[in-house]
Motif scaffolding. Structure first.
Motif, mmCIF file in Angstrom:
data_model
loop_
_atom_site.group_PDB
_atom_site.id
_atom_site.type_symbol
_atom_site.label_atom_id
_atom_site.label_comp_id
_atom_site.label_asym_id
_atom_site.label_seq_id
_atom_site.Cartn_x
_atom_site.Cartn_y
_atom_site.Cartn_z
ATOM 1 N N GLU A 109 0.876 -1.027 0.174
ATOM 2 C CA GLU A 109 0.264 -0.129 0.069
ATOM 3 C C GLU A 109 0.952 1.239 0.109
ATOM 4 O O GLU A 109 0.549 2.264 -0.727
ATOM 5 C CB GLU A 109 -0.926 0.123 1.012
ATOM 6 N N TRP A 112 2.348 1.692 -3.426
ATOM 7 C CA TRP A 112 1.273 2.076 -4.520
ATOM 8 C C TRP A 112 0.985 3.648 -4.049
ATOM 9 O O TRP A 112 0.523 4.209 -5.036
ATOM 10 C CB TRP A 112 0.053 0.989 -4.205
ATOM 11 N N ILE A 113 0.555 3.869 -2.919
ATOM 12 C CA ILE A 113 0.135 5.342 -2.672
ATOM 13 C C ILE A 113 1.240 6.348 -2.891
ATOM 14 O O ILE A 113 0.803 7.307 -3.912
ATOM 15 C CB ILE A 113 -0.008 5.561 -1.104
ATOM 16 N N SER A 116 1.039 6.323 -6.850
ATOM 17 C CA SER A 116 -0.080 7.397 -7.342
ATOM 18 C C SER A 116 -0.105 8.691 -7.389
ATOM 19 O O SER A 116 -0.500 9.641 -8.056
ATOM 20 C CB SER A 116 -1.465 6.775 -6.872
ATOM 21 N N GLU A 138 -5.522 16.823 -6.865
ATOM 22 C CA GLU A 138 -6.129 15.931 -5.981
ATOM 23 C C GLU A 138 -5.501 14.521 -5.977
ATOM 24 O O GLU A 138 -5.070 14.190 -4.802
ATOM 25 C CB GLU A 138 -7.547 15.733 -6.048
ATOM 26 N N ILE A 139 -5.249 13.929 -6.881
ATOM 27 C CA ILE A 139 -4.333 12.615 -7.004
ATOM 28 C C ILE A 139 -3.068 12.752 -6.510
ATOM 29 O O ILE A 139 -2.506 11.957 -5.773
ATOM 30 C CB ILE A 139 -4.158 11.944 -8.470
ATOM 31 N N LEU A 142 -3.806 14.033 -2.218
ATOM 32 C CA LEU A 142 -4.495 12.998 -1.409
ATOM 33 C C LEU A 142 -3.459 11.854 -0.992
ATOM 34 O O LEU A 142 -3.630 11.525 0.433
ATOM 35 C CB LEU A 142 -5.927 12.382 -2.006
ATOM 36 N N PRO A 143 -2.840 11.439 -1.694
ATOM 37 C CA PRO A 143 -1.861 10.240 -1.308
ATOM 38 C C PRO A 143 -0.917 10.738 -0.257
ATOM 39 O O PRO A 143 -0.420 10.196 0.781
ATOM 40 C CB PRO A 143 -1.164 9.673 -2.390
ATOM 41 N N VAL A 146 -2.226 10.691 3.105
ATOM 42 C CA VAL A 146 -2.505 9.332 3.696
ATOM 43 C C VAL A 146 -1.147 8.961 4.207
ATOM 44 O O VAL A 146 -0.843 8.544 5.297
ATOM 45 C CB VAL A 146 -2.975 8.373 2.680
ATOM 46 N N ALA A 149 0.040 10.442 7.504
ATOM 47 C CA ALA A 149 -0.537 9.657 8.865
ATOM 48 C C ALA A 149 -0.407 8.194 8.899
ATOM 49 O O ALA A 149 -1.102 7.681 9.420
ATOM 50 C CB ALA A 149 -2.246 9.950 8.725
ATOM 51 N N TRP A 150 0.590 7.736 8.066
ATOM 52 C CA TRP A 150 1.206 6.364 7.823
ATOM 53 C C TRP A 150 0.958 5.591 9.180
ATOM 54 O O TRP A 150 0.582 4.545 9.216
ATOM 55 C CB TRP A 150 2.055 6.316 6.903
ATOM 56 N N ARG A 152 -0.269 4.829 12.196
ATOM 57 C CA ARG A 152 -1.604 5.070 12.662
ATOM 58 C C ARG A 152 -1.646 5.151 14.026
ATOM 59 O O ARG A 152 -2.508 5.877 14.762
ATOM 60 C CB ARG A 152 -2.720 4.052 12.197
#
Lengths: 484, 170
Positions: A109, A112-113, A116, A138-139, A142-143, A146, A149-150, A152
């Motif tokens: 993930e 991938w993030i 992207s 946005e593409i 937005l990643p 994320v 904040a990886w 968590r």
């Protein structure tokens, strides 16, 4: 030229991203170590294919996706930045780091993030209408939210992600609101058609649209007063992510500013000189003054990045045929120098788990080569000759001077001196303060050592070898001709 | 006939203001649904009935119901059931219901009248929307799917329950 091959770089990166995401499903935890090399290989192929793209001008899909020489340079920078970020993340994610931060797993993930977001950035500079521009922005962002904040379980990382989401959504709302007004005024979503339609526009609605779009652009570029998110996000995000954020989001912000200021409002840019000069002055001053008092190295680099955004803004003053190559060149220099410094920070955090500036004391005794590389990177950011940072800053300052903003050049020069002081604070810890006797000296890591070495060599020669700047300059002339 | 637009726009602005100032999430959601319905009416007035229907079905319908469900599922137990009864008491319905009644009255008035007055003049049919989406804007469709996949993977990562996979586990 309307052949498909101008879209190959994007297609390759998207394909790599999906390969990584799907391969992750069928792999055991041990074999997932292969994911980073797959991602890096994909990016390398992307860079190679982009490099062979000649002629680099062309458009697809009725002119909604276009490739031009400036976009070519931006794409190379985006892919290089993420390639280095992938290599930097390897040690942390594969568990080779001595101090492994909790919650840094989930490699499929993660890559991938990251990939992207690169796709978003690459499309951002190729977009030719408002909708594509906004969606690709946005593409790209937005990643990044994320990624910030990886971890968590970590409160700081969560805080970074949340702040980025809220302020980023606010900036996006500003941009999309401004875009909708522009669309209403011009009755077209095509950037070039809007530029023609609003060339003589003076209505309050247009001014509102300009203010909203510029505020959003300022946010992406971390321009003061839209910089508030940067420090907390940089500090809270996992260190490899901070490295990626500091270069990639800045490069994407500059790409977006290019689209807005040159393509959309190109005719009005000369009248906005005073405003841009003012923003540049307060951005570099605030970034520099606040950086002096920082103790956390990531927060320190955040304010350093804010002040660098101020230097970038100098390039928007005066003649575009000199400003654009100077900004692209400085972007390249900034990305390489910042990544060289951050590679050292990532490695140090992996080995010791510490990120205060004081923790770097005595690094020159335990790891002399790494300390040297980090010092070269920092000096390049400060702009000391003969390193590339000096050459980059020299071009930018001379543009401000030619545009008649002599006071701004004075402010920039004073700021460079201030920045030298705080970059030297890190160097002082590494070279003058004695090493901590009890602490175990950090051991070198292969992947990061090679990266740091290559980046440092590039930092040292980029300003001396004239070929790169000549190429950028030639590319800009073609690009400017196509804008008319 | 611009009055219809202005009234719907005023309802949208007012209900959005109410939505962001309510302390209670469920009350805010009721106002937000009203706000989305009024923007749906605005699309209708502008001559885009298909988009208006989509706005009502997708936003006011599916997405908002999802929101309401999530908020209600977050507080489980007898105490929250009692609280829910207080939340959804008659008084909280008054504001959104009145605003929705205004919108409904407008809609009936438009539908009964002659459609030729529409400010948009041309009516955008579903076919026009599809032709635009899968013609010139095909790239945006692909990009939106990319954005949604990225968002989905990100949400999945941030929302997963177990703290971390153990080594050796696939």
């Amino acid at each position: 030229m309307t052949t498909m091959n101008i879209a190959y770089p994007e297609i390759i990166v998207i394909a790599t991203a999906f390969i990584v995401l799907v391969a992750d499903l069928f792999m055991t935890e041990r074999s997932r170590a292969a994911l980073a090399p797959i991602a890096a290989l994909g990016l390398l192929v992307g860079i190679a294919v982009t490099a062979t793209l000649t002629p680099v001008t062309g458009e697809l899909l009725g002119g909604r996706f276009a490739m031009d020489p400036v976009a070519w340079w931006f794409k190379i920078v985006f892919m290089l930045a993420s390639l280095v970020a992938v290599i930097m993340s390897m040690d942390t994610l594969d568990g080779r780091a001595r101090v492994r931060p909790r919650g840094m797993g989930f490699r499929g993930e993660y890559y991938w993030i990251m990939l992207s977001s690169v796709v978003g950035m690459m499309l951002l500079i190729s977009a030719r209408d408002l909708v594509t521009l906004f969606v690709s922005l946005e593409i790209a962002t937005l990643p990044l939210m994320v990624l910030a904040a990886w971890r968590r379980d970590d409160a700081k990382s969560g805080e970074a992600g949340l702040k980025y989401v809220i302020l980023g959504a606010l900036a996006s709302a500003f941009i999309v609101y401004g875009f909708s007004i522009l669309y209403g005024l011009a009755r077209s979503a095509d950037l070039n058609e809007i530029a023609r339609a609003v060339a003589t526009e003076k209505s309050p609605a247009f001014l509102l649209a300009v203010a909203l779009v510029l505020a959003g652009t300022g946010f992406k570029l971390t321009m003061v007063p839209f910089h508030m998110w940067a420090a907390d996000v940089y500090q809270g995000a996992p260190t490899p992510v901070t490295a990626y954020l500091s270069v990639a989001s800045k490069a994407a912000g500059l790409a977006f500013a290019f689209q807005i200021l040159f393509r959309l409002f190109g005719d009005m840019l000369p009248q906005w000189g005073a405003l841009i000069a003012l923003f540049a002055a307060i951005t570099m001053t605030l970034g520099n003054v606040v950086a002096i008092v920082q103790h956390n190295i990531k927060r320190f680099m955040a304010f350093s990045a804010i002040s660098q955004a101020g230097y970038f803004l100098l390039g928007f003053l005066g003649d575009a045929s000199e400003g654009v190559p100077a900004m692209i060149f400085y972007l390249l220099v900034y990305v390489v120098s910042n990544l060289a410094v951050f590679a050292c920070i990532v490695w140090f955090a992996n080995e010791t788990g510490k990120e205060q500036i004081e923790d770097y004391r005595g690094l020159s005794l335990t790891n002399p080569l790494t300390a040297l590389c980090m010092m070269i990177g920092l000096f390049s950011l400060a702009g000391i000759p003969p390193l590339s940072g000096f050459v980059g800053k020299f071009f930018l300052f001379s543009i401000a001077s030619k545009a008649g903003c002599h006071w701004l050049v004075a402010v920039a020069a004073v700021n460079s001196t201030i920045s030298l002081y705080y970059y030297l604070r890190v160097v002082r810890q590494m070279y003058i303060e004695p090493a901590d006797k009890e602490a175990q000296p950090p051991s070198p890591s292969t992947s990061i050592s090679i990266t740091v070495a290559i980046l440092t060599i590039v930092v040292s020669i980029l300003g001396i070898v004239p070929t790169i700047y000549q190429h950028i300059h030639a590319a800009t002339i073609t690009w400017l001709a196509s804008l008319q | 006939m611009n009055y219809v637009f202005y009234i719907a726009a005023a309802v949208a602005v007012f209900s959005t203001l109410m939505a962001i100032t309510r302390a209670n999430a469920v009350h805010a959601l009721l106002y937000m649904i009203t706000s989305l319905l009024s923007s749906s009416l605005i699309f209708f007035v502008l001559g885009a009935p298909y988009i208006a229907a989509l706005q009502a079905i997708v936003y006011a319908g599916a997405i908002m119901v999802l929101f309401v469900f999530i908020i209600m599922m977050l507080n489980q137990g007898p105490a929250s059931t009692e609280q829910e009864r207080v939340w959804i008491s008659g008084k909280t319905w008054v504001g959104p219901t009145m605003l929705c009644a205004v919108l409904l009255a407008e809609l009936i008035w438009i539908v009964r009248g002659d459609p030729a007055w529409l400010p948009g003049k041309t009516i955008i049919h579903p076919k026009d929307v599809s032709k635009a989406l899968y013609g010139p804007y095909i790239l945006v469709i692909e990009l939106a799917s990319m954005l949604l996949t990225a968002g989905l993977v990100g949400a999945y990562h941030l929302g997963r329950r177990e703290p971390e996979r153990r080594e050796g586990e696939s």
